[in-house]
Scaffold this motif. Sequence first.
Motif, PDB file in Angstrom:
ATOM      1  N   ASP A 256       0.824  -1.212   0.000  1.00 27.50           N
ATOM      2  CA  ASP A 256       0.000   0.000   0.000  1.00 27.50           C
ATOM      3  C   ASP A 256       0.855   1.258   0.000  1.00 27.50           C
ATOM      4  OD1 ASP A 256      -2.292  -1.480  -0.034  1.00 27.50           O
ATOM      5  OD2 ASP A 256      -2.690  -1.311   2.119  1.00 27.50           O
ATOM      6  N   ASP A 388      -3.639  -6.860   1.861  1.00 31.80           N
ATOM      7  CA  ASP A 388      -4.892  -6.944   2.612  1.00 31.80           C
ATOM      8  C   ASP A 388      -6.030  -6.609   1.654  1.00 31.80           C
ATOM      9  OD1 ASP A 388      -7.014  -6.857   4.326  1.00 31.80           O
ATOM     10  OD2 ASP A 388      -6.113  -5.444   5.748  1.00 31.80           O
ATOM     11  N   ASP A 390      -9.176  -6.941   2.288  1.00 39.20           N
ATOM     12  CA  ASP A 390     -10.399  -6.624   3.023  1.00 39.20           C
ATOM     13  C   ASP A 390     -11.077  -5.414   2.363  1.00 39.20           C
ATOM     14  OD1 ASP A 390     -12.129  -6.544   5.554  1.00 39.20           O
ATOM     15  OD2 ASP A 390     -11.191  -4.555   5.570  1.00 39.20           O
ATOM     16  N   THR A 393     -10.811  -1.935   3.991  1.00 40.97           N
ATOM     17  CA  THR A 393      -9.429  -1.467   3.918  1.00 40.97           C
ATOM     18  C   THR A 393      -9.107  -0.945   2.524  1.00 40.97           C
ATOM     19  OG1 THR A 393      -8.724  -3.057   5.611  1.00 40.97           O
ATOM     20  CG2 THR A 393      -7.017  -2.148   4.185  1.00 40.97           C
ATOM     21  N   GLY A 397      -8.193   2.844   1.312  1.00 39.70           N
ATOM     22  CA  GLY A 397      -6.992   3.106   0.532  1.00 39.70           C
ATOM     23  C   GLY A 397      -7.300   3.850  -0.748  1.00 39.70           C
TER      24      GLY A 397
END
Length: 507
Positions: A256, A388, A390, A393, A397
């Motif tokens: 990320d 991740d 999810d 999430t 992001g």
Amino acid sequence: MRASRSRPLFIMAILGSLSLLLGSCSATPAPSIDSAPAPAAKVPAGLEKFYSQELDWAPCGGALQCTEIEVPMDYAKPEGETMTLALNKRPGGKKTIGSLLVNPGGPGASGLEIVADAVPTMFGQKLQRGYDVIGFDPRGVGSSTPVKCQTPTEQDASREEQFDPSTDAGLADMRKASAAYAKQCAERTGESLGFVDTVSAARDMDVMRAALGDEQLNYLGYSYGTSLGAHYAELFPSNVGKLVLDGALDPTLGDDEITLGQAVGFENEIRSYMQDCLESADCPFTGTLDEALTQLHDLFDSVKATPMVGSDGRKVPIIDFVNGFIIPLYDNSTWPMLTEGLRNAIAGNVDDILYFADLNAGRETDGSYSGNGAAAFTAINCLDYPVDADIPTMRAGAKTLTEKAPTIGEYLAYGAVGCQDWEFPATGKPGELTAKGAAPIMVIGTTGDPATPHAWSQSLAKQLESASLVTFEGHGHTAYGRSNGCISNAVESYFLDGTVPADGLTC
């Protein structure tokens, strides 16, 4: 979906020969590497048969020679299955210092191609005479036990797909397509798909070093190639000869953080490009910088709403359009080509942008795809970086990316989807690389680099205990071979004479 983490350097060479401009640089006198013979490198236990291989070089076009080498698929089980790696060589002069391995980045870019196509124009003549320049496709890439995912027809079809992950339905469709792609890769590649990670590829380089007859590794890595080089130095510090890491990845960053850094880097470069465009006579945008950016956003929104169609009938959705838009931003010498492409796109002709998107994907004019860059890129990154996927999430992001990079951010979001159903879990993790005990290493960063921001080179140079940081003040991705004489002199003096550039040298 997101754009490639870093582009192969040879793409820029294909676009046209790049002039080397004279540049100024400032620094204090630099030391030299001790030229005393290095002690014989140790052979890791259990790997003797790999380290003792004799290479059988054969002519393979012009001055080039080619060969193959065997390495363990799994270094924890060297008695098991093996992988075959392809190497080529551009021989140096009558008396060479040794071998110089080169990696152009990616992950997924072919080292065979950069040595075959770009080295003659990118490298100085003395450097070419001083070393046998060695190209190699890392494991999983190109001709080296490649990752296999899609046929050319399937890849064309995938590029024409369009998803809107900002909606639940669009994200679900993207996840379904990614899962199907992961299944294709697993079925068509087999067990080797789980062993194309960067650490294993770095271990392969030590086998190459030994087979080439070099006591120490001399290496030039661009972009992702800096990760290969830094991991090599961490694993084999006493085997480090001269390493140049140009356009560095920061090994402490997660997936990320890398995506966000690139989004901001490209956003900054877009602003620089647009200002340059406005100052030219043929810019299709008008008004202030902010007004021009709004016009660019409107163009993107138009393509997002209604994909364009090339003269060959292929559909160009927004992701492929953005990939084509991004490629010329890797080198400011190609900005005029981007301007022409955007001007034509505004007029309804997307062929120039599609040309760049094809270049990004490795698509040839006959519809075939050279190499396997897209497949290898995904496979290597899914092993190197835990992600991740999810949904909350990823949505958070995406919001951050859009806020920090309003032009490009949304198109770099949801990258974790690509690895969510990957058959093999990630084996890498972020962390510092210090290479304690290694010989002096040269790290180069470019202040206007959109793909590997300068801060990443600064960070890597601080981590590596023996590193010196050299900065190129300019635009574009990486420096050696496309910047100025100051950078060329620093790199070539280091490789040829052992002159280590002073930490902080600015060109």
